[in-house]
Design a protein around this motif. Structure first.
Motif, PDB file in Angstrom:
ATOM      1  N   ILE A 126     -10.963  39.091 -16.713  1.00  0.00           N
ATOM      2  CA  ILE A 126     -11.710  38.495 -15.608  1.00  0.00           C
ATOM      3  C   ILE A 126     -12.877  39.391 -15.217  1.00  0.00           C
ATOM      4  O   ILE A 126     -13.947  38.923 -14.820  1.00  0.00           O
ATOM      5  CB  ILE A 126     -10.778  38.201 -14.409  1.00  0.00           C
ATOM      6  N   GLY A 127     -12.701  40.709 -15.427  1.00  0.00           N
ATOM      7  CA  GLY A 127     -13.817  41.612 -15.168  1.00  0.00           C
ATOM      8  C   GLY A 127     -14.953  41.381 -16.140  1.00  0.00           C
ATOM      9  O   GLY A 127     -16.139  41.414 -15.781  1.00  0.00           O
ATOM     10  N   GLU A 128     -14.609  41.122 -17.397  1.00  0.00           N
ATOM     11  CA  GLU A 128     -15.639  40.822 -18.409  1.00  0.00           C
ATOM     12  C   GLU A 128     -16.403  39.544 -18.056  1.00  0.00           C
ATOM     13  O   GLU A 128     -17.624  39.457 -18.229  1.00  0.00           O
ATOM     14  CB  GLU A 128     -14.992  40.690 -19.786  1.00  0.00           C
ATOM     15  N   GLU A 129     -15.678  38.567 -17.508  1.00  0.00           N
ATOM     16  CA  GLU A 129     -16.356  37.307 -17.152  1.00  0.00           C
ATOM     17  C   GLU A 129     -17.274  37.529 -15.946  1.00  0.00           C
ATOM     18  O   GLU A 129     -18.405  37.029 -15.910  1.00  0.00           O
ATOM     19  CB  GLU A 129     -15.332  36.207 -16.881  1.00  0.00           C
ATOM     20  N   ALA A 130     -16.822  38.332 -14.995  1.00  0.00           N
ATOM     21  CA  ALA A 130     -17.664  38.614 -13.823  1.00  0.00           C
ATOM     22  C   ALA A 130     -18.912  39.373 -14.250  1.00  0.00           C
ATOM     23  O   ALA A 130     -20.028  39.066 -13.840  1.00  0.00           O
ATOM     24  CB  ALA A 130     -16.876  39.432 -12.800  1.00  0.00           C
ATOM     25  N   ARG A 131     -18.717  40.350 -15.154  1.00  0.00           N
ATOM     26  CA  ARG A 131     -19.852  41.157 -15.608  1.00  0.00           C
ATOM     27  C   ARG A 131     -20.866  40.265 -16.335  1.00  0.00           C
ATOM     28  O   ARG A 131     -22.052  40.343 -16.089  1.00  0.00           O
ATOM     29  CB  ARG A 131     -19.368  42.277 -16.522  1.00  0.00           C
ATOM     30  N   TYR A 132     -20.320  39.400 -17.205  1.00  0.00           N
ATOM     31  CA  TYR A 132     -21.246  38.555 -17.968  1.00  0.00           C
ATOM     32  C   TYR A 132     -22.070  37.669 -17.033  1.00  0.00           C
ATOM     33  O   TYR A 132     -23.242  37.431 -17.228  1.00  0.00           O
ATOM     34  CB  TYR A 132     -20.484  37.677 -18.970  1.00  0.00           C
ATOM     35  N   ARG A 133     -21.396  37.207 -15.955  1.00  0.00           N
ATOM     36  CA  ARG A 133     -22.106  36.350 -14.998  1.00  0.00           C
ATOM     37  C   ARG A 133     -22.921  37.174 -14.009  1.00  0.00           C
ATOM     38  O   ARG A 133     -23.427  36.666 -13.024  1.00  0.00           O
ATOM     39  CB  ARG A 133     -21.073  35.493 -14.265  1.00  0.00           C
ATOM     40  N   GLU A 134     -23.030  38.479 -14.319  1.00  0.00           N
ATOM     41  CA  GLU A 134     -23.827  39.420 -13.527  1.00  0.00           C
ATOM     42  C   GLU A 134     -23.379  39.449 -12.065  1.00  0.00           C
ATOM     43  O   GLU A 134     -24.192  39.481 -11.138  1.00  0.00           O
ATOM     44  CB  GLU A 134     -25.315  39.121 -13.666  1.00  0.00           C
ATOM     45  N   LYS A 135     -22.068  39.430 -11.880  1.00  0.00           N
ATOM     46  CA  LYS A 135     -21.485  39.581 -10.545  1.00  0.00           C
ATOM     47  C   LYS A 135     -20.984  41.015 -10.413  1.00  0.00           C
ATOM     48  O   LYS A 135     -20.416  41.576 -11.372  1.00  0.00           O
ATOM     49  CB  LYS A 135     -20.343  38.599 -10.341  1.00  0.00           C
ATOM     50  N   ASP A 136     -21.155  41.601  -9.229  1.00  0.00           N
ATOM     51  CA  ASP A 136     -20.810  43.007  -9.029  1.00  0.00           C
ATOM     52  C   ASP A 136     -19.486  43.200  -8.298  1.00  0.00           C
ATOM     53  O   ASP A 136     -18.853  44.246  -8.437  1.00  0.00           O
ATOM     54  CB  ASP A 136     -21.914  43.689  -8.219  1.00  0.00           C
ATOM     55  N   ILE A 137     -19.107  42.227  -7.512  1.00  0.00           N
ATOM     56  CA  ILE A 137     -17.875  42.346  -6.715  1.00  0.00           C
ATOM     57  C   ILE A 137     -17.034  41.094  -6.913  1.00  0.00           C
ATOM     58  O   ILE A 137     -17.477  39.973  -6.612  1.00  0.00           O
ATOM     59  CB  ILE A 137     -18.201  42.526  -5.209  1.00  0.00           C
ATOM     60  N   LEU A 138     -15.821  41.290  -7.436  1.00  0.00           N
ATOM     61  CA  LEU A 138     -14.884  40.181  -7.605  1.00  0.00           C
ATOM     62  C   LEU A 138     -14.022  40.110  -6.350  1.00  0.00           C
ATOM     63  O   LEU A 138     -13.391  41.097  -5.972  1.00  0.00           O
ATOM     64  CB  LEU A 138     -13.988  40.434  -8.825  1.00  0.00           C
ATOM     65  N   LEU A 139     -14.047  38.969  -5.692  1.00  0.00           N
ATOM     66  CA  LEU A 139     -13.306  38.831  -4.418  1.00  0.00           C
ATOM     67  C   LEU A 139     -11.840  38.503  -4.720  1.00  0.00           C
ATOM     68  O   LEU A 139     -11.375  37.389  -4.591  1.00  0.00           O
ATOM     69  CB  LEU A 139     -13.962  37.754  -3.557  1.00  0.00           C
ATOM     70  N   GLY A 140     -11.183  39.522  -5.149  1.00  0.00           N
ATOM     71  CA  GLY A 140      -9.760  39.436  -5.516  1.00  0.00           C
ATOM     72  C   GLY A 140      -9.394  40.759  -6.130  1.00  0.00           C
ATOM     73  O   GLY A 140     -10.256  41.581  -6.398  1.00  0.00           O
ATOM     74  N   PRO A 141      -8.112  40.988  -6.339  1.00  0.00           N
ATOM     75  CA  PRO A 141      -6.936  40.142  -6.134  1.00  0.00           C
ATOM     76  C   PRO A 141      -6.439  40.145  -4.695  1.00  0.00           C
ATOM     77  O   PRO A 141      -6.770  41.031  -3.925  1.00  0.00           O
ATOM     78  CB  PRO A 141      -5.901  40.794  -7.039  1.00  0.00           C
ATOM     79  N   GLY A 142      -5.633  39.156  -4.377  1.00  0.00           N
ATOM     80  CA  GLY A 142      -4.986  39.088  -3.067  1.00  0.00           C
ATOM     81  C   GLY A 142      -3.559  39.588  -3.188  1.00  0.00           C
ATOM     82  O   GLY A 142      -2.865  39.253  -4.143  1.00  0.00           O
ATOM     83  N   VAL A 143      -3.153  40.420  -2.207  1.00  0.00           N
ATOM     84  CA  VAL A 143      -1.789  40.982  -2.288  1.00  0.00           C
ATOM     85  C   VAL A 143      -1.045  40.843  -0.956  1.00  0.00           C
ATOM     86  O   VAL A 143      -0.207  41.669  -0.602  1.00  0.00           O
ATOM     87  CB  VAL A 143      -1.821  42.471  -2.709  1.00  0.00           C
ATOM     88  N   ASN A 144      -1.341  39.799  -0.210  1.00  0.00           N
ATOM     89  CA  ASN A 144      -0.598  39.606   1.033  1.00  0.00           C
ATOM     90  C   ASN A 144       0.849  39.216   0.712  1.00  0.00           C
ATOM     91  O   ASN A 144       1.097  38.446  -0.219  1.00  0.00           O
ATOM     92  CB  ASN A 144      -1.274  38.534   1.884  1.00  0.00           C
ATOM     93  N   MET A 145       1.788  39.769   1.474  1.00  0.00           N
ATOM     94  CA  MET A 145       3.199  39.553   1.181  1.00  0.00           C
ATOM     95  C   MET A 145       3.663  38.145   1.573  1.00  0.00           C
ATOM     96  O   MET A 145       3.174  37.572   2.535  1.00  0.00           O
ATOM     97  CB  MET A 145       4.041  40.571   1.957  1.00  0.00           C
ATOM     98  N   GLY A 146       4.663  37.664   0.782  1.00  0.00           N
ATOM     99  CA  GLY A 146       5.242  36.341   1.027  1.00  0.00           C
ATOM    100  C   GLY A 146       6.236  36.393   2.171  1.00  0.00           C
ATOM    101  O   GLY A 146       7.450  36.379   1.959  1.00  0.00           O
ATOM    102  N   ARG A 147       5.705  36.439   3.365  1.00  0.00           N
ATOM    103  CA  ARG A 147       6.554  36.497   4.574  1.00  0.00           C
ATOM    104  C   ARG A 147       7.204  35.152   4.821  1.00  0.00           C
ATOM    105  O   ARG A 147       8.369  35.071   5.181  1.00  0.00           O
ATOM    106  CB  ARG A 147       5.695  36.913   5.769  1.00  0.00           C
ATOM    107  N   THR A 148       6.432  34.071   4.613  1.00  0.00           N
ATOM    108  CA  THR A 148       7.004  32.729   4.752  1.00  0.00           C
ATOM    109  C   THR A 148       6.635  31.914   3.517  1.00  0.00           C
ATOM    110  O   THR A 148       5.500  31.987   3.049  1.00  0.00           O
ATOM    111  CB  THR A 148       6.470  31.992   5.991  1.00  0.00           C
ATOM    112  N   PRO A 149       7.570  31.132   2.992  1.00  0.00           N
ATOM    113  CA  PRO A 149       7.256  30.301   1.822  1.00  0.00           C
ATOM    114  C   PRO A 149       6.197  29.239   2.134  1.00  0.00           C
ATOM    115  O   PRO A 149       5.631  28.637   1.229  1.00  0.00           O
ATOM    116  CB  PRO A 149       8.581  29.622   1.492  1.00  0.00           C
ATOM    117  N   LEU A 150       5.919  29.059   3.439  1.00  0.00           N
ATOM    118  CA  LEU A 150       4.975  28.006   3.827  1.00  0.00           C
ATOM    119  C   LEU A 150       3.526  28.433   3.664  1.00  0.00           C
ATOM    120  O   LEU A 150       2.626  27.609   3.708  1.00  0.00           O
ATOM    121  CB  LEU A 150       5.217  27.595   5.289  1.00  0.00           C
TER     122      LEU A 150
END
Ligand code: GLC
Length: 754
Positions: A126-150
């Motif tokens: 995914i970093g290679e794809e961001a680089r190719y598209r000349e993007k500098d910051i990938l807005l991810g990954p998300g690591v918030n904990m699964g406190r509620t299944p909802l």
């Protein structure tokens, strides 16, 4: 023209037009140390230029320094692939024809692989794809904990355990950043729901924070070396997290040593003075006053734009504070757009699709198998009772056998180069050997256009729910094999940003349909495609159950690979599959989704369950679950033996190593995830009866055995003492539990800490 070329031309022009400059300015010299380049650039910049780089100039870019040839920063969603280009100041698609990406599996699918190497591969691709598209910051990954299944964004995160998420987020970040792209780990912090996400204050005690909600972010910073962190929309202890002093300055930057940039979630910045003073470095946005709407192209009105300039000029804000922001932004530019090692990435390559397929398949979890799986392509014979001798018929029932799922879900919505659906993949797999037919069975989400990303499918339906169900049951009576492929989707109140689910019961009448199919199908196979837990009240009535995920471009192939046995399933649940929502730790409105309090301008939510989320709750309270955290079957079998501790008694402060041998005792190659949990036999605080502190995934040939070592450090045995603000290891007995799920821990090694 490639950015690198522009930079060097700029340098040449500067050198040419400034004869006194004998050589390339330090900040432009890629051979110079990063910090020297930062300081050199900073001292050349005006106050206005420093302010300009601390906020958005368009929907997904923040300014550079044109006069000095320092490029702007381009940000892009999302964690599963590079989002299609949008207009300068709109969410609408720009309509480019070169931005259809590789769609990678949802992060919960990656988490289900429990495979650090696959996470590194994911980050690299995914970093290679961001680089190719000349993007500098990938807005991810998300690591918030699964406190509620909802939580509507469970599919974008890495499950309910901090150790699993911490271990997997680190290689992902490194993979991304080796391409010269910043990973922006999100959403910091305790943003564990979508309901009223921009106006809910999470009240969490420090022990719970440090044991549950911080570890993945701390590992991202200290082990992953994350270059960016995204502040979350919600509040913590009464301050918005995009400019929360204790969270961003005291903990993230001072305590953890974060040297990158804190980026606000879009429109998450709400206050001029706090934005200037509390650790926010780049204000990105939708509007300037916290998602309340404003005229377009109002970037000068952003909190870190003109209001900030005013405060710098009248003394309410310090230039020292501005310099800290500007240094961090410059450091990010030199790490990405001006990275000395110029990567050029790659986009939608065969390698990327192959990686996507491999990760998707490795995360699929076999929950039950009464023998119906794997489907033996060459051995399927027409059901004798049907008295037919033509090609067998395989019936797929369920909308998710057909519906494309890469689209939708909010900011992780992708325009993929392609997406293989299960129906097509299974037709491919059984070409010439069986007829694969499909009955929709129910109508879920008929949308095929998400913010102008269109799938081209026609999901319209004229039949009534009753007719759809009758047609499916009738077809099942005539089929030799029936596979139900249903679950959730990316629509509102399903797996979708901005809304939470309302229950974990399968929607659209699927439970009744599955029961009806089971009545007429001796060996019904159920595939649940979802990004979050669902109840399975029919589990005892079907032969096999597979938990599949939003697997990206190759999701259909990955599912077919597992169903046919081309891939031996090795996924493990990254979250508990409860029998019912009510069995979980959240019992009150004040716990979730929060309550209104007189005179308080936001909703108050209290994490009263403390550290007892997920399996920590169910196992500590002896509450039976449908399928436990860490659980997953294989088409082969494994055996653990010979476990021991290198030392049974240790002094507090020293490491301890556990060893165990795992053997493939079946006739197929496969992988097992050996897990290690810690139990503190007696403690001065209430601790979960088990906490994951080690895992290793091993791929073994039939008969092959391997001895694994797990080394525990003192913190692995400790709890967080909030009063002392440190990890505390109390002497006494510990049980080191080893097995292949959080509830299958046959090995119990006694450790005594002196
Ligand atoms: C969204 C999301 C965030 C995303 C950002 C940009 O509101 O919360 O994850 O990266 O805005 O789309």
């Amino acid at each position: 023209m490639k950015r690198a070329t522009v930079i060097f031309i700029t340098a040449a022009i500067l050198a040419a037009c400034c004869p006194r400059q004998s050589s390339t300015p330090v900040y432009l010299d890629p051979t110079k140390p990063l910090e020297e380049r930062v300081e050199d650039a900073l001292q050349r910049m005006t106050l206005e230029e420093k302010v300009a780089i601390t906020h958005a100039q368009s929907k997904f870019s923040s300014a550079g320094v044109p006069r000095l040839g320092i490029p702007e920063l381009w940000h892009t969603d999302g964690p599963h692939g590079i989002r299609p280009e949008v207009l300068w100041d709109e969410w609408d698609q720009a309509g480019w024809t070169n931005d259809s990406c590789t769609a990678y599996p949802a992060l919960v699918n990656l988490a289900a692989t429990w495979d650090r190497e696959l996470s590194a591969l994911y980050g690299k691709c995914i970093g290679e794809e961001a680089r190719y598209r000349e993007k500098d910051i990938l807005l991810g990954p998300g690591v918030n904990m699964g406190r509620t299944p909802l939580n509507g964004r469970t599919f974008e995160y890495m499950g309910e355990d901090p150790y699993l998420a911490a271990q997997l987020v680190v290689p992902y970040i490194k993979g991304v950043q080796e391409q010269g792209v910043a990973a922006c780990v999100k959403h910091f912090a305790v943003n564990n729901q979508e309901t009223r996400r921009t106006k809910t204050n999470s009240n969490v005690d420090d022990r719970t924070l440090y044991e549950i909600y911080f570890p993945a972010f701390k590992a991202a910073v200290q082990e992953g070396g994350a270059w960016a962190i995204m502040g979350s929309y919600n509040l913590w202890n009464g301050q918005y997290n995009c400019h929360n002093k204790r969270l961003l300055q005291d903990i993230l930057k001072d305590e953890w040593g974060f040297d990158g940039v804190v980026i606000s979630d879009w429109g998450g910045c709400r206050d001029d003075d706090e934005a200037a003073a509390n650790g926010l470095d780049i204000e990105m946005g939708t509007w300037t006053n916290g998602l309340q709407g404003a005229a377009s192209n109002t970037y000068d009105m952003y909190h870190l734009a003109n209001p900030y300039l005013e405060r710098l000029r009248d003394g309410r804000a310090t230039e020292e504070g501005l310099d800290d922001k500007a240094r961090r932004v410059l450091r990010t530019i030199f790490r990405t757009a001006m990275n000395p090692v110029q990567n050029f990435g790659s986009f939608t390559s065969p390698e990327h699709f192959a990686a996507s397929r491999k990760i998707a398949a490795e995360g699929i979890v076999l929950l039950k198998n009464g023998g119906a799986l794997p489907l033996r392509v060459d051995e399927i014979s027409p059901r004798a009772s049907l008295g037919r001798d033509d090609k067998p018929t395989i019936l797929l029932v369920g909308e998710n056998a057909y519906k494309m799922m890469v689209v939708g879900g909010g900011s992780s919505n992708l325009k993929a180069k392609y997406e293989v659906i299960p129906l097509d993949a299974l037709r491919e797999a059984f070409e010439g050997k069986a007829d694969v037919v499909w009955e929709r069975g129910y109508v879920g989400d008929t949308r095929t256009d998400y913010n102008a990303v269109v799938t081209g499918q026609d999901l319209s339906e004229s039949r009534s729910p009753e007719q759809l169900k009758a047609d499916a049951v009738a077809a099942a009576k005539e089929a030799d094999i029936v596979i139900f492929i249903g679950g959730l989707n990316k629509s509102k109140f399903q797996d979708n940003e901005g809304t939470d689910r309302v229950d974990i019961v399968l929607p659209y009448g699927q439970d009744e349909l599955i029961e009806a199919l089971a009545e007429v199908t001796p060996n019904l196979i159920v595939v649940n495609i979802s990004g979050s837990p669902v109840a399975m009240p029919w589990a005892d009535k079907v032969n096999a159950i597979v938990q599949a995920w939003y697997g990206g471009s190759e999701s259909g192939h990955a599912l077919a690979d597992v169903l046919t046995g081309a891939v031996n399933p090795s996924g493990k649940l990254p979250f508990t599959m409860p029998k019912a929502l009510a069995d979980g730790p959240i019992k009150t409105e004040r716990q979730y989704p929060g309550i209104e309090v007189e005179g308080v301008p936001y909703w108050e939510e209290y994490y009263d369950e403390g550290v007892f989320i997920g399996y920590r709750w169910y196992s500590s309270k002896d509450i039976p679950v449908q399928y436990p955290f860490g659980y997953g079957l294989s088409y082969t079998s494994f055996e653990l033996s010979g476990a021991f501790l290198t030392k049974k008694v240790v002094k507090a402060g020293s490491n301890v190593t556990a060893k165990v041998t795992v053997k493939n005792t079946g006739d197929k190659a496969g992988a097992e995830v050996v897990q290690l949990y810690v139990n503190d036999a007696e403690a001065s605080v209430e601790r979960p009866v088990r906490e994951l502190k080690g895992f290793q995934k091993v791929y073994l040939a039939p008969g092959e055995a391997r001895t694994l070592s797990f080394t525990l450090n003192p913190e692995d045995l400790s709890f967080f003492d909030a009063d002392a603000h440190e990890w505390k290891l109390e002497p006494g007995d510990f049980h080191i539990l080893i097995g292949t799920s959080s509830e299958d821990l046959p090995i119990d090694l006694l450790l005594t800490v002196k």
